[in-house]
Design a protein around this motif. Structure first.
Motif, PDB file in Angstrom:
ATOM      1  N   HIS A 127       1.234  -1.186  -0.219  1.00 49.31           N
ATOM      2  CA  HIS A 127       0.414   0.002  -0.127  1.00 49.31           C
ATOM      3  C   HIS A 127       0.600   1.298  -0.190  1.00 49.31           C
ATOM      4  CE1 HIS A 127      -3.751  -2.013   0.794  1.00 49.31           C
ATOM      5  NE2 HIS A 127      -3.253  -2.963   1.688  1.00 49.31           N
ATOM      6  N   PRO A 128       0.613   2.711  -0.418  1.00 47.76           N
ATOM      7  CA  PRO A 128       1.016   3.444  -0.789  1.00 47.76           C
ATOM      8  C   PRO A 128       1.502   4.349   0.508  1.00 47.76           C
ATOM      9  CG  PRO A 128      -1.187   4.321  -1.599  1.00 47.76           C
ATOM     10  CD  PRO A 128      -0.876   2.782  -1.480  1.00 47.76           C
ATOM     11  N   GLY A 129       1.117   3.963   1.398  1.00 43.47           N
ATOM     12  CA  GLY A 129       0.877   4.185   3.211  1.00 43.47           C
ATOM     13  C   GLY A 129       0.084   2.996   4.031  1.00 43.47           C
ATOM     14  N   PRO A 130       0.669   3.657   5.358  1.00 48.71           N
ATOM     15  CA  PRO A 130       1.047   2.631   6.676  1.00 48.71           C
ATOM     16  C   PRO A 130      -0.404   3.025   7.044  1.00 48.71           C
ATOM     17  CG  PRO A 130       1.807   4.996   7.650  1.00 48.71           C
ATOM     18  CD  PRO A 130       1.202   5.002   5.454  1.00 48.71           C
ATOM     19  N   GLY A 131      -1.549   2.389   7.900  1.00 46.24           N
ATOM     20  CA  GLY A 131      -2.311   2.217   8.862  1.00 46.24           C
ATOM     21  C   GLY A 131      -2.260   1.133   9.404  1.00 46.24           C
ATOM     22  N   ILE A 132      -3.614   1.294  10.396  1.00 49.36           N
ATOM     23  CA  ILE A 132      -4.384   0.490  11.943  1.00 49.36           C
ATOM     24  C   ILE A 132      -5.857   0.018  11.063  1.00 49.36           C
ATOM     25  CG2 ILE A 132      -5.131   0.202  14.303  1.00 49.36           C
ATOM     26  CD1 ILE A 132      -2.735   2.394  15.161  1.00 49.36           C
ATOM     27  N   ARG A 133      -5.446  -1.502  11.233  1.00 48.81           N
ATOM     28  CA  ARG A 133      -6.935  -2.130  10.645  1.00 48.81           C
ATOM     29  C   ARG A 133      -7.526  -2.190  12.413  1.00 48.81           C
ATOM     30  NH1 ARG A 133      -3.916  -0.715   6.404  1.00 48.81           N
ATOM     31  NH2 ARG A 133      -3.833  -1.587   4.595  1.00 48.81           N
ATOM     32  N   CYS A 134      -9.109  -2.605  11.381  1.00 46.10           N
ATOM     33  CA  CYS A 134      -9.664  -3.487  13.131  1.00 46.10           C
ATOM     34  C   CYS A 134     -10.507  -4.432  12.318  1.00 46.10           C
ATOM     35  CB  CYS A 134      -9.893  -1.840  14.611  1.00 46.10           C
ATOM     36  SG  CYS A 134     -10.809  -2.982  15.435  1.00 46.10           S
ATOM     37  N   LEU A 135     -10.615  -6.000  12.849  1.00 41.22           N
ATOM     38  CA  LEU A 135     -11.550  -6.579  12.562  1.00 41.22           C
ATOM     39  C   LEU A 135     -12.624  -6.431  13.032  1.00 41.22           C
ATOM     40  CD1 LEU A 135     -11.976  -8.927  10.880  1.00 41.22           C
ATOM     41  CD2 LEU A 135     -11.253 -10.697  12.165  1.00 41.22           C
ATOM     42  N   LEU A 136     -14.273  -6.216  12.015  1.00 40.11           N
ATOM     43  CA  LEU A 136     -15.996  -5.687  11.954  1.00 40.11           C
ATOM     44  C   LEU A 136     -16.008  -7.814  12.665  1.00 40.11           C
ATOM     45  CD1 LEU A 136     -15.985  -3.327  10.029  1.00 40.11           C
ATOM     46  CD2 LEU A 136     -16.499  -2.686  12.344  1.00 40.11           C
ATOM     47  N   GLU A 137     -15.893  -8.286  12.079  1.00 39.33           N
ATOM     48  CA  GLU A 137     -16.708  -9.394  11.744  1.00 39.33           C
ATOM     49  C   GLU A 137     -16.016 -11.036  10.947  1.00 39.33           C
ATOM     50  OE1 GLU A 137     -19.296  -9.976   8.367  1.00 39.33           O
ATOM     51  OE2 GLU A 137     -20.045  -8.601   9.531  1.00 39.33           O
ATOM     52  N   GLY A 138     -16.216 -11.769  11.041  1.00 42.63           N
ATOM     53  CA  GLY A 138     -14.992 -13.332  10.616  1.00 42.63           C
ATOM     54  C   GLY A 138     -14.037 -13.195  11.542  1.00 42.63           C
ATOM     55  N   THR A 139     -12.612 -13.544  11.000  1.00 46.83           N
ATOM     56  CA  THR A 139     -11.625 -14.227  11.434  1.00 46.83           C
ATOM     57  C   THR A 139     -10.719 -13.545  10.390  1.00 46.83           C
ATOM     58  OG1 THR A 139      -9.833 -15.262  12.483  1.00 46.83           O
ATOM     59  CG2 THR A 139     -11.519 -16.529  10.814  1.00 46.83           C
ATOM     60  N   PHE A 140      -8.986 -12.799  10.930  1.00 50.41           N
ATOM     61  CA  PHE A 140      -7.889 -12.482   9.295  1.00 50.41           C
ATOM     62  C   PHE A 140      -6.594 -13.633  10.319  1.00 50.41           C
ATOM     63  CE2 PHE A 140      -6.716  -9.798   6.741  1.00 50.41           C
ATOM     64  CZ  PHE A 140      -7.782  -9.746   5.988  1.00 50.41           C
ATOM     65  N   ASN A 141      -6.578 -13.208   9.064  1.00 51.50           N
ATOM     66  CA  ASN A 141      -4.624 -13.252   9.292  1.00 51.50           C
ATOM     67  C   ASN A 141      -3.615 -12.538   8.051  1.00 51.50           C
ATOM     68  OD1 ASN A 141      -5.069 -16.207  10.736  1.00 51.50           O
ATOM     69  ND2 ASN A 141      -6.320 -16.344   9.226  1.00 51.50           N
ATOM     70  N   VAL A 142      -2.577 -12.246   8.591  1.00 48.12           N
ATOM     71  CA  VAL A 142      -2.037 -11.437   8.256  1.00 48.12           C
ATOM     72  C   VAL A 142      -0.570 -11.952   8.546  1.00 48.12           C
ATOM     73  CG1 VAL A 142      -1.157  -9.027   7.717  1.00 48.12           C
ATOM     74  CG2 VAL A 142      -3.431  -8.836   8.469  1.00 48.12           C
ATOM     75  N   GLN A 143       0.608 -12.080   7.203  1.00 52.40           N
ATOM     76  CA  GLN A 143       1.682 -12.043   7.350  1.00 52.40           C
ATOM     77  C   GLN A 143       2.438 -11.059   6.378  1.00 52.40           C
ATOM     78  OE1 GLN A 143       3.224 -15.092   8.460  1.00 52.40           O
ATOM     79  NE2 GLN A 143       5.005 -13.447   8.361  1.00 52.40           N
ATOM     80  N   GLN A 144       3.761 -10.674   7.271  1.00 54.31           N
ATOM     81  CA  GLN A 144       4.024 -10.233   6.593  1.00 54.31           C
ATOM     82  C   GLN A 144       6.098  -9.127   7.596  1.00 54.31           C
ATOM     83  OE1 GLN A 144       2.892  -5.842   7.013  1.00 54.31           O
ATOM     84  NE2 GLN A 144       2.109  -5.837   9.595  1.00 54.31           N
ATOM     85  N   ASP A 145       6.621  -8.400   6.938  1.00 54.37           N
ATOM     86  CA  ASP A 145       7.677  -9.074   8.008  1.00 54.37           C
ATOM     87  C   ASP A 145       7.884  -8.025   8.393  1.00 54.37           C
ATOM     88  OD1 ASP A 145       9.449 -10.493   6.087  1.00 54.37           O
ATOM     89  OD2 ASP A 145       9.944  -9.052   4.644  1.00 54.37           O
ATOM     90  N   ALA A 146       6.714  -6.788   8.997  1.00 58.56           N
ATOM     91  CA  ALA A 146       7.157  -6.246   9.880  1.00 58.56           C
ATOM     92  C   ALA A 146       6.507  -6.512  11.710  1.00 58.56           C
ATOM     93  CB  ALA A 146       6.745  -5.106   9.800  1.00 58.56           C
ATOM     94  N   GLU A 147       5.452  -7.187  10.969  1.00 65.37           N
ATOM     95  CA  GLU A 147       4.502  -7.907  12.512  1.00 65.37           C
ATOM     96  C   GLU A 147       4.360  -9.038  11.573  1.00 65.37           C
ATOM     97  OE1 GLU A 147       2.248  -4.936  14.430  1.00 65.37           O
ATOM     98  OE2 GLU A 147       3.788  -3.210  14.071  1.00 65.37           O
ATOM     99  N   SER A 148       3.449  -9.335  12.175  1.00 69.28           N
ATOM    100  CA  SER A 148       2.378 -10.467  11.577  1.00 69.28           C
ATOM    101  C   SER A 148       1.578 -11.087  12.794  1.00 69.28           C
ATOM    102  CB  SER A 148       3.129 -12.439  11.220  1.00 69.28           C
ATOM    103  OG  SER A 148       4.339 -11.650  10.172  1.00 69.28           O
ATOM    104  N   TRP A 149       0.492 -11.864  12.370  1.00 62.90           N
ATOM    105  CA  TRP A 149      -1.150 -11.744  13.316  1.00 62.90           C
ATOM    106  C   TRP A 149      -1.997 -13.193  12.986  1.00 62.90           C
ATOM    107  CZ3 TRP A 149      -0.701  -8.527  16.544  1.00 62.90           C
ATOM    108  CH2 TRP A 149       0.195  -7.154  16.191  1.00 62.90           C
ATOM    109  N   ARG A 150      -1.892 -13.602  13.701  1.00 61.13           N
ATOM    110  CA  ARG A 150      -3.230 -15.203  13.624  1.00 61.13           C
ATOM    111  C   ARG A 150      -4.269 -14.708  14.221  1.00 61.13           C
ATOM    112  NH1 ARG A 150       0.015 -15.281   9.552  1.00 61.13           N
ATOM    113  NH2 ARG A 150       1.130 -16.407   9.150  1.00 61.13           N
ATOM    114  N   ASP A 151      -5.686 -15.392  13.476  1.00 58.01           N
ATOM    115  CA  ASP A 151      -6.586 -15.856  14.074  1.00 58.01           C
ATOM    116  C   ASP A 151      -7.066 -14.193  14.747  1.00 58.01           C
ATOM    117  OD1 ASP A 151      -6.787 -18.054  13.690  1.00 58.01           O
ATOM    118  OD2 ASP A 151      -5.069 -18.656  14.928  1.00 58.01           O
ATOM    119  N   PHE A 152      -7.081 -13.456  13.991  1.00 58.63           N
ATOM    120  CA  PHE A 152      -7.870 -12.529  14.826  1.00 58.63           C
ATOM    121  C   PHE A 152     -10.207 -12.372  14.814  1.00 58.63           C
ATOM    122  CE2 PHE A 152      -4.496  -9.630  12.590  1.00 58.63           C
ATOM    123  CZ  PHE A 152      -4.077  -8.895  13.946  1.00 58.63           C
ATOM    124  N   ALA A 153     -10.033 -12.367  16.505  1.00 58.85           N
ATOM    125  CA  ALA A 153     -11.300 -11.686  16.206  1.00 58.85           C
ATOM    126  C   ALA A 153     -11.996 -10.554  15.634  1.00 58.85           C
ATOM    127  CB  ALA A 153     -11.466 -11.985  17.705  1.00 58.85           C
TER     128      ALA A 153
END
Length: 217
Positions: A127-153
């Motif tokens: 993406h052309p800029g940074p940001g903070i995401r927040c999950l509204l529904e479902g589950t989510f996983n993010v893989q990147q070098d800086a910070e990776s996350w699993r099984d968001f609620a």
């Protein structure tokens, strides 16, 4: 001038109200649940607004939760709401290091929403800029070098630098829906972000733009 992007969850009880004004800041606000009066404006779940002045909230008749993104200098103390029936928490704070946000420069402060279909994998992208995401529904996983996350609620937040390559996916059973508070160059106003790096452009998730505000820092 360095900036941090701070993300808060604010709760207002059925009879709650802030006791004092928060200091001015560039801020994006989204009503996650309920009905609330924000600076004299009655807002319901699913509505969003931008403000840069002092901030006050009070109940509009039921328990409410507001998600709040703010720009602040990294050494500024968290801006927490206070008052009877008010609970405020800082959920995430990250310093923006990939953008040269010099004094007097113009930037796009954006709030948007992505719906990722069941089973969809967002392949390598930036993406052309940074940001903070927040999950509204479902589950989510993010893989990147800086910070990776699993099984968001729902309610969980994560940071994407923009320049780091990301692969992301939800579950096969249901869609994932999340909000993004982002800082972007102004030439992205009104445009969906995302540069795909895998040689083809996959079908996009469902995109909804809530707010694009050009600000001067």
């Amino acid at each position: 001038m360095p900036f941090a992007l701070n993300f808060y969850h604010d709760q207002i009880a059925a009879d709650g109200a802030t006791a004092s004004l928060l200091a001015p800041a560039h801020r994006l606000l989204y009503v996650r649940h309920g009905c609330v009066d924000i600076d004299g404006q009655a807002m319901s779940a699913g509505e969003a607004t931008y403000g840069d002045g002092p901030l006050a909230m009070k109940s509009a008749g039921e328990w409410s939760q507001v998600w709040r993104w703010e720009l602040a200098q990294p050494n500024t103390a968290p801006l927490l709401l206070a008052g009877e029936g008010v609970l405020s928490s800082l959920r995430m704070s990250r310093v923006i290091t990939r953008l040269a946000m010099l004094e007097g420069t113009r930037w796009l402060f954006r709030l948007d929403q992505i719906i990722s279909a069941p089973g969809r994998i967002a392949d390598r992208h930036q993406h052309p800029g940074p940001g903070i995401r927040c999950l509204l529904e479902g589950t989510f996983n993010v893989q990147q070098d800086a910070e990776s996350w699993r099984d968001f609620a729902p309610g969980d937040a994560w940071w994407e630098t923009g320049s780091d390559t990301v692969i992301a996916w939800g579950s096969r059973q249901m869609a994932a829906r999340f909000l993004r508070g982002m800082v972007l160059p102004v030439e992205w106003e009104g445009k969906v972000t995302g540069t795909w790096l895998s040689g083809h452009t996959p079908p996009r998730g469902n995109w909804k733009l809530y707010l694009d505000r050009v600000i001067v820092v």
